[in-house]
Design a protein around this motif. Structure first.
Motif, PDB file in Angstrom:
ATOM      1  N   GLY A 101       0.816  -1.207   0.000  1.00 37.15           N
ATOM      2  CA  GLY A 101       0.000   0.000   0.000  1.00 37.15           C
ATOM      3  C   GLY A 101       0.852   1.260   0.000  1.00 37.15           C
ATOM      4  N   PRO A 102       0.235   2.426  -0.222  1.00 34.89           N
ATOM      5  CA  PRO A 102       0.963   3.700  -0.274  1.00 34.89           C
ATOM      6  C   PRO A 102       1.799   3.932   0.976  1.00 34.89           C
ATOM      7  CG  PRO A 102      -1.301   4.009  -0.998  1.00 34.89           C
ATOM      8  CD  PRO A 102      -1.221   2.620  -0.453  1.00 34.89           C
ATOM      9  N   ILE A 103       3.084   4.183   0.786  1.00 29.44           N
ATOM     10  CA  ILE A 103       4.009   4.374   1.906  1.00 29.44           C
ATOM     11  C   ILE A 103       3.888   5.793   2.456  1.00 29.44           C
ATOM     12  CG2 ILE A 103       6.467   4.536   2.495  1.00 29.44           C
ATOM     13  CD1 ILE A 103       6.947   2.230   0.506  1.00 29.44           C
ATOM     14  N   ILE A 104       3.785   5.885   3.780  1.00 26.71           N
ATOM     15  CA  ILE A 104       3.636   7.180   4.450  1.00 26.71           C
ATOM     16  C   ILE A 104       4.948   7.638   5.064  1.00 26.71           C
ATOM     17  CG2 ILE A 104       2.398   8.459   6.242  1.00 26.71           C
ATOM     18  CD1 ILE A 104       0.210   6.253   6.054  1.00 26.71           C
ATOM     19  N   ALA A 105       5.614   6.747   5.797  1.00 30.08           N
ATOM     20  CA  ALA A 105       6.835   7.116   6.515  1.00 30.08           C
ATOM     21  C   ALA A 105       7.788   5.934   6.562  1.00 30.08           C
ATOM     22  CB  ALA A 105       6.499   7.569   7.933  1.00 30.08           C
ATOM     23  N   GLN A 106       9.083   6.227   6.525  1.00 34.49           N
ATOM     24  CA  GLN A 106      10.125   5.204   6.641  1.00 34.49           C
ATOM     25  C   GLN A 106      11.322   5.781   7.388  1.00 34.49           C
ATOM     26  OE1 GLN A 106      10.416   4.276   2.269  1.00 34.49           O
ATOM     27  NE2 GLN A 106      10.120   2.169   2.945  1.00 34.49           N
ATOM     28  N   ASP A 107      12.090   4.886   7.995  1.00 32.88           N
ATOM     29  CA  ASP A 107      13.347   5.296   8.600  1.00 32.88           C
ATOM     30  C   ASP A 107      14.256   4.076   8.648  1.00 32.88           C
ATOM     31  OD1 ASP A 107      15.281   6.889   9.699  1.00 32.88           O
ATOM     32  OD2 ASP A 107      14.255   7.215  11.612  1.00 32.88           O
ATOM     33  N   VAL A 108      15.566   4.328   8.803  1.00 30.54           N
ATOM     34  CA  VAL A 108      16.551   3.247   8.817  1.00 30.54           C
ATOM     35  C   VAL A 108      17.556   3.472   9.936  1.00 30.54           C
ATOM     36  CG1 VAL A 108      16.372   2.794   6.342  1.00 30.54           C
ATOM     37  CG2 VAL A 108      18.058   4.438   7.163  1.00 30.54           C
ATOM     38  N   THR A 109      18.276   2.402  10.275  1.00 28.75           N
ATOM     39  CA  THR A 109      19.414   2.485  11.176  1.00 28.75           C
ATOM     40  C   THR A 109      20.480   1.526  10.671  1.00 28.75           C
ATOM     41  OG1 THR A 109      20.111   2.443  13.497  1.00 28.75           O
ATOM     42  CG2 THR A 109      18.664   0.668  12.773  1.00 28.75           C
ATOM     43  N   THR A 110      21.724   1.821  10.982  1.00 30.16           N
ATOM     44  CA  THR A 110      22.819   0.992  10.495  1.00 30.16           C
ATOM     45  C   THR A 110      23.034  -0.219  11.402  1.00 30.16           C
ATOM     46  OG1 THR A 110      24.425   2.311  11.732  1.00 30.16           O
ATOM     47  CG2 THR A 110      23.999   2.931   9.444  1.00 30.16           C
ATOM     48  N   ILE A 111      23.517  -1.298  10.800  1.00 32.82           N
ATOM     49  CA  ILE A 111      23.894  -2.493  11.538  1.00 32.82           C
ATOM     50  C   ILE A 111      25.229  -2.987  10.985  1.00 32.82           C
ATOM     51  CG2 ILE A 111      21.533  -3.188  12.092  1.00 32.82           C
ATOM     52  CD1 ILE A 111      21.667  -5.154   9.770  1.00 32.82           C
ATOM     53  N   SER A 112      25.816  -3.945  11.656  1.00 32.15           N
ATOM     54  CA  SER A 112      27.086  -4.491  11.195  1.00 32.15           C
ATOM     55  C   SER A 112      27.094  -5.997  11.365  1.00 32.15           C
ATOM     56  CB  SER A 112      28.250  -3.877  11.991  1.00 32.15           C
ATOM     57  OG  SER A 112      28.355  -4.482  13.280  1.00 32.15           O
ATOM     58  N   HIS A 113      28.219  -6.595  10.956  1.00 29.53           N
ATOM     59  CA  HIS A 113      28.358  -8.040  11.067  1.00 29.53           C
ATOM     60  C   HIS A 113      28.338  -8.500  12.519  1.00 29.53           C
ATOM     61  CE1 HIS A 113      32.374  -6.304  11.460  1.00 29.53           C
ATOM     62  NE2 HIS A 113      32.671  -7.348  12.228  1.00 29.53           N
ATOM     63  N   ARG A 114      28.579  -7.587  13.448  1.00 27.58           N
ATOM     64  CA  ARG A 114      28.604  -7.951  14.862  1.00 27.58           C
ATOM     65  C   ARG A 114      27.202  -8.095  15.448  1.00 27.58           C
ATOM     66  NH1 ARG A 114      33.837  -7.427  16.430  1.00 27.58           N
ATOM     67  NH2 ARG A 114      35.132  -5.962  15.236  1.00 27.58           N
ATOM     68  N   ASN A 115      26.206  -7.552  14.762  1.00 25.20           N
ATOM     69  CA  ASN A 115      24.838  -7.577  15.289  1.00 25.20           C
ATOM     70  C   ASN A 115      24.187  -8.929  15.083  1.00 25.20           C
ATOM     71  OD1 ASN A 115      24.613  -4.246  14.172  1.00 25.20           O
ATOM     72  ND2 ASN A 115      24.537  -4.844  16.315  1.00 25.20           N
ATOM     73  N   THR A 116      23.520  -9.404  16.126  1.00 26.15           N
ATOM     74  CA  THR A 116      22.755 -10.646  16.063  1.00 26.15           C
ATOM     75  C   THR A 116      21.336 -10.355  15.592  1.00 26.15           C
ATOM     76  OG1 THR A 116      21.950 -10.425  18.342  1.00 26.15           O
ATOM     77  CG2 THR A 116      24.084 -11.537  18.024  1.00 26.15           C
ATOM     78  N   VAL A 117      20.572 -11.420  15.359  1.00 24.56           N
ATOM     79  CA  VAL A 117      19.153 -11.241  15.020  1.00 24.56           C
ATOM     80  C   VAL A 117      18.453 -10.482  16.125  1.00 24.56           C
ATOM     81  CG1 VAL A 117      16.960 -12.430  14.642  1.00 24.56           C
ATOM     82  CG2 VAL A 117      19.028 -13.279  13.545  1.00 24.56           C
ATOM     83  N   GLU A 118      18.792 -10.781  17.372  1.00 27.25           N
ATOM     84  CA  GLU A 118      18.172 -10.095  18.510  1.00 27.25           C
ATOM     85  C   GLU A 118      18.493  -8.597  18.493  1.00 27.25           C
ATOM     86  OE1 GLU A 118      19.842 -12.969  18.709  1.00 27.25           O
ATOM     87  OE2 GLU A 118      18.064 -14.237  19.012  1.00 27.25           O
TER      88      GLU A 118
END
Length: 288
Positions: free
Chosen positions: A234-251
């Motif tokens: 559906g039509p997108i209203i808002a989005q945002d992102v954050t950075t991750i790295s290889h050190r980050n787990t799924v949690e």
């Protein structure tokens, strides 16, 4: 004490239609000629499709209802614009749909209670009992409607009955982990905003954080959009992102993602309640 300007009723108009010269001048000139005071005006030209979009918010000098009817005659009759009009005093009713995850659910409720979101939460609908106690402690009407593959049609009919009984100008899916059917979306009586725990169109569907982890991406995101019959499209209203790295787990991805989900959903709901969104051709214009 005289009533301050900030407390006076304002009219908010969202318009779109075929672009042509003089629209802005005609609208602003008409408001000025009637003694109105414009508090916000913004417009956008879609040059590719020849469509003009405008949001204007003003304080009328005379009767609000009369002003709205006269404005419609100008915007729709004379200028041929599709127009949606609201007022600043209107406090929309919001129904929240939620499953077991609390973060978006609590965030919307708290923002409403603090006055950040100008709305009334009319009911909470869930397919689980987990959030009943907290909802009722907060004075919210809570309805549990279990949903299975076998009873989905009956369950959605009951949900629509609840929505009609309580009234809803907007439905917020605060991590409601069920797919709403085309029939529900067509007949529920209100627009539906969903928060998807991914930066759409990437990683649509189930477990997007797990998908992102296995793909090894370096950013994750969250997307708030209007729900349509096409899942997560559906039509997108808002989005945002954050950075991750290889050190980050799924949690880690899930924790970071939930922080994004709260703010992205809150922004989308706020902009909708403030009548800042125009949806067309599966896209949105969001006036700031």
């Amino acid at each position: 004490m005289a009533e301050t300007s900030a407390k006076k009723e304002r009219i908010i108009a969202l318009m779109h239609g075929a672009d042509k010269p003089g629209i802005v001048a005609r609208i602003s000139g008409w408001i000025y000629a009637r003694g109105g005071n414009i508090h916000h005006a913004d417009q956008h030209h879609d040059n590719e499709n020849g469509i003009f979009f405008q949001r204007v918010e003003w304080e009328p000098a005379g009767n609000v209802e009369d002003e709205i009817e006269l404005f419609k005659h100008i915007a729709e009759g004379e200028l041929g614009m599709e127009t949606v009009i609201s007022t600043s005093s209107k406090k929309p009713k919001v129904a929240i749909m939620v499953s077991k995850f609390e973060h978006c659910f609590f965030d919307i409720i708290m923002r409403c209670r603090m006055g950040e979101l100008n709305c009334e939460i009319t009911c909470v609908i869930s397919n689980h009992e987990k959030l009943r106690q907290m909802s009722e402690m907060l004075g919210l009407k809570f309805y549990c409607v279990p949903v299975t593959k076998e009873n989905k049609e009956e369950a959605e009919a009951e949900q629509m009955r609840i929505l009609k009984e309580n009234g809803a100008d907007l439905i917020v899916m605060a991590r409601y982990m069920q797919i709403l059917s085309p029939n529900f979306l067509k007949n529920c009586g209100a627009p539906v905003i969903n928060i998807h725990h991914s930066f759409l169109p990437a990683f649509a569907g189930a477990k997007p954080y797990h998908q992102a982890y296995h793909r090894g991406v370096k950013i994750i995101g969250a997307t708030a959009h209007y729900a349509t019959a096409d899942l997560d499209e559906g039509p997108i209203i808002a989005q945002d992102v954050t950075t991750i790295s290889h050190r980050n787990t799924v949690e880690d991805l899930i924790r970071k993602g939930r922080e994004l989900e709260r703010t992205v959903l809150a922004n989308a709901v706020r902009w909708h309640l403030q009548n800042r969104i125009l949806a067309y051709k599966n896209k949105t214009v969001v006036f700031d």
